[in-house]
Write an enzyme that holds these catalytic residues in place. Structure first.
Site, PDB file in Angstrom:
ATOM      1  N   GLY A  93       0.826  -1.212   0.000  1.00  0.00           N
ATOM      2  CA  GLY A  93       0.000   0.000   0.000  1.00  0.00           C
ATOM      3  C   GLY A  93       0.856   1.256   0.000  1.00  0.00           C
ATOM      4  O   GLY A  93       0.509   2.260  -0.641  1.00  0.00           O
ATOM      5  N   ASP A 314      -0.146   0.316  13.334  1.00  0.00           N
ATOM      6  CA  ASP A 314       0.303  -0.999  12.869  1.00  0.00           C
ATOM      7  C   ASP A 314       0.488  -1.995  14.018  1.00  0.00           C
ATOM      8  O   ASP A 314       0.655  -3.189  13.783  1.00  0.00           O
ATOM      9  CB  ASP A 314       1.622  -0.864  12.098  1.00  0.00           C
ATOM     10  CG  ASP A 314       1.419  -0.164  10.759  1.00  0.00           C
ATOM     11  OD1 ASP A 314       0.299  -0.204  10.219  1.00  0.00           O
ATOM     12  OD2 ASP A 314       2.390   0.443  10.258  1.00  0.00           O
TER      13      ASP A 314
HETATM   14  C1  S3P Z   1       2.537   3.884   6.410  1.00  0.00           C
HETATM   15  C2  S3P Z   1       1.424   4.473   6.931  1.00  0.00           C
HETATM   16  C3  S3P Z   1       0.347   3.737   7.593  1.00  0.00           C
HETATM   17  C4  S3P Z   1       0.807   2.368   8.047  1.00  0.00           C
HETATM   18  C5  S3P Z   1       1.551   1.633   6.968  1.00  0.00           C
HETATM   19  C6  S3P Z   1       2.771   2.427   6.525  1.00  0.00           C
HETATM   20  C7  S3P Z   1       3.541   4.713   5.729  1.00  0.00           C
HETATM   21  O1  S3P Z   1      -0.730   3.575   6.696  1.00  0.00           O
HETATM   22  O2  S3P Z   1      -0.296   1.593   8.462  1.00  0.00           O
HETATM   23  O3  S3P Z   1       1.967   0.369   7.443  1.00  0.00           O
HETATM   24  O4  S3P Z   1       4.679   4.244   5.510  1.00  0.00           O
HETATM   25  O5  S3P Z   1       3.223   5.867   5.418  1.00  0.00           O
HETATM   26  P1  S3P Z   1      -1.882   4.704   6.578  1.00  0.00           P
HETATM   27  O6  S3P Z   1      -1.203   5.924   6.139  1.00  0.00           O
HETATM   28  O7  S3P Z   1      -2.821   4.190   5.546  1.00  0.00           O
HETATM   29  O8  S3P Z   1      -2.504   4.779   7.938  1.00  0.00           O
END
Ligand code: S3P
Length: 431
Positions: A93, A314
């Site tokens: 993601g 997380d």
């Molecule tokens: C992350 C932000 C978080 C986190 C993900 C990594 C990042 O997600 O849960 O594991 O590296 O910016 P969200 O921004 O969707 O909360």
């Protein structure tokens, strides 16, 4: 199935924690858009960060990598070129969302695809606010991957975020760097600020107001390559911290851990629950770093609400495990974001903890968990559901069980921590 053995005699030892996932992604991205060499030490060579590295190679950036050492030969923004093939984002993601913002301002079109889990995750949270900058991204009718990003000339904007998400914030920052004037991004709640800190090191003019959630980004047509030493990932350290706290007769030390206050919610949770935790911070130039020592502890229940969530987002599966071991009832609310992680983590945590005999009530935005120092196991066949953090949380839970358990889809841990099972085994005391 991977066998998970209990640790009745406890855990002991010291471990240097592998590099931070969020910071590793960002180091590759900023190196790729900067001019000159960027050297990354202690890079996390997990599947997600390797997706980022591979995506920039596909876009024409020359990158050398051997284990945790990376050398990027950056040629600035202009060093990125169109590729005929869709960029494969796998499970990541962070790669997907941040690169949407980054590619929205490049003078070519790009496509992105992902694995079954990533294809279900919401992307409109990025593409909608990107429109304010002139960004154009086409998604599936469900607002998910596959995505087509049509690069545009971007303009400055002021955007107020609807979700507390560092991924969305960072995507917009990477777009704003390419606009022809200063932009303002206002967060819903403060989230991890690694993008902002690292951009300053690379020479960008980016400021955060004293409310910690209003960020001003100036155009950055020229960034300069840097040396980045990635600190240890507190989200990886957290598995062993919780292991040390819940497994009797244990004492564990974790070294070189990133202590950025936007990430240390798990330390506050452990302290509030009564864990015996020592934090030793040492001086460092950019991201704060330190060592953590934890001992077996008897735990009190905890209540977490919306403002507590971003700094522990997380680690919430681990907070649920701590709650499952505490004497009393804990409540987590304001965490509906858990429903759109690699799995619906409210559903997967609840289903798996119930197999261990733990009483869990699912809420739309959290969980109510009644813990007990000893569980009555109902089902020994656990499953990660393909989610790295669920798999690792269950491997820690199993240390405390009264019999061996089994874990399905254990290979998911490689997304963020390929050496997890090897490192965990180091803490087992010799019989
Ligand atoms: C992350 C932000 C978080 C986190 C993900 C990594 C990042 O997600 O849960 O594991 O590296 O910016 P969200 O921004 O969707 O909360």
């Amino acid at each position: 199935m991977t066998q998970l053995l209990p640790a009745p005699t406890g855990l002991a030892g010291t471990l240097a924690i592998p590099g931070d996932k969020s910071i590793s992604h960002r180091a590759v991205m900023l190196g790729a858009i900067s001019q000159g060499a960027t050297q990354i030490h202690h890079f996390l060579a997990g599947e997600d960060c390797l997706r980022t590295l591979q995506a920039f190679r596909k876009l024409g950036v020359q990158i050398e990598q051997a284990q945790d050492e990376v050398l990027i030969h950056g040629q600035g923004w202009a060093g990125l070129h169109a590729t005929n093939h869709p960029l494969q984002m796998g499970n990541s993601g962070t790669t997907t969302r941040l690169m949407m913002g980054l590619l929205a301002g490049r003078p070519f079109a790009s496509q992105m695809i992902g694995d079954a889990s990533l294809q279900k995750r919401p992307m409109k949270r990025v593409t909608e606010p990107l429109k304010a900058f002139g960004g154009q991204v086409r998604l599936s009718p469900a607002g998910t991957l596959p995505a087509t990003i049509t690069g545009q000339i971007l303009h400055p904007a002021t955007v107020e975020l609807q979700v507390a998400s560092a991924q969305v914030k960072s995507a917009l920052i990477l777009a704003a760097l390419q606009a022809d004037g200063p932009s303002t991004i206002i967060e819903k709640l403060p989230t991890r600020n690694h993008t902002e800190l690292m951009l300053r090191q690379f020479g960008a003019d980016i400021t955060t107001a004293s409310d910690q959630r209003t960020i001003t980004v100036h155009p950055a047509p020229h960034l300069q390559g840097q040396t980045v030493t990635v600190p240890g990932d507190i989200s990886s350290a957290a598995f062993f911290l919780v292991a040390g706290a819940i497994v009797p007769h244990s004492q564990i030390t974790l070294t070189g851990v990133n202590l950025n206050p936007t990430r240390t919610g798990i330390l506050n949770v452990l302290q509030q629950m009564g864990a015996q935790l020592t934090v030793t911070e040492y001086p460092s130039a950019s991201e704060p770093i330190g060592d953590l020592t934890i001992q077996s502890s008897s735990l009190k229940p905890i209540n977490l609400g919306p403002v507590d969530i971003p700094a522990v987002i997380d680690e919430l599966p681990l907070v649920a495990l701590l709650a499952a071991c505490a004497q009393g009832t804990s409540k987590i609310t304001g965490a509906s974001e858990l429903r759109v992680k690699e799995t619906d983590r409210i559903a997967t945590v609840s289903a798996e903890l119930r197999k261990l005999g733990v009483q869990v009530t699912e809420l739309p935005d959290g969980m109510i968990i009644t813990g007990r120092p000893h569980w009555t196991i109902k089902n020994t066949q656990l499953d990660s559901h393909g989610d790295h953090r669920i798999g690792m949380m269950l491997a820690i839970a199993a240390l405390k069980a009264d019999r061996p358990l089994a874990l399905g889809h254990a290979d998911a841990v490689a997304v963020s921590y390929p050496e997890f099972f090897t490192d965990l085994a180091r803490f087992r005391k010799k019989a």
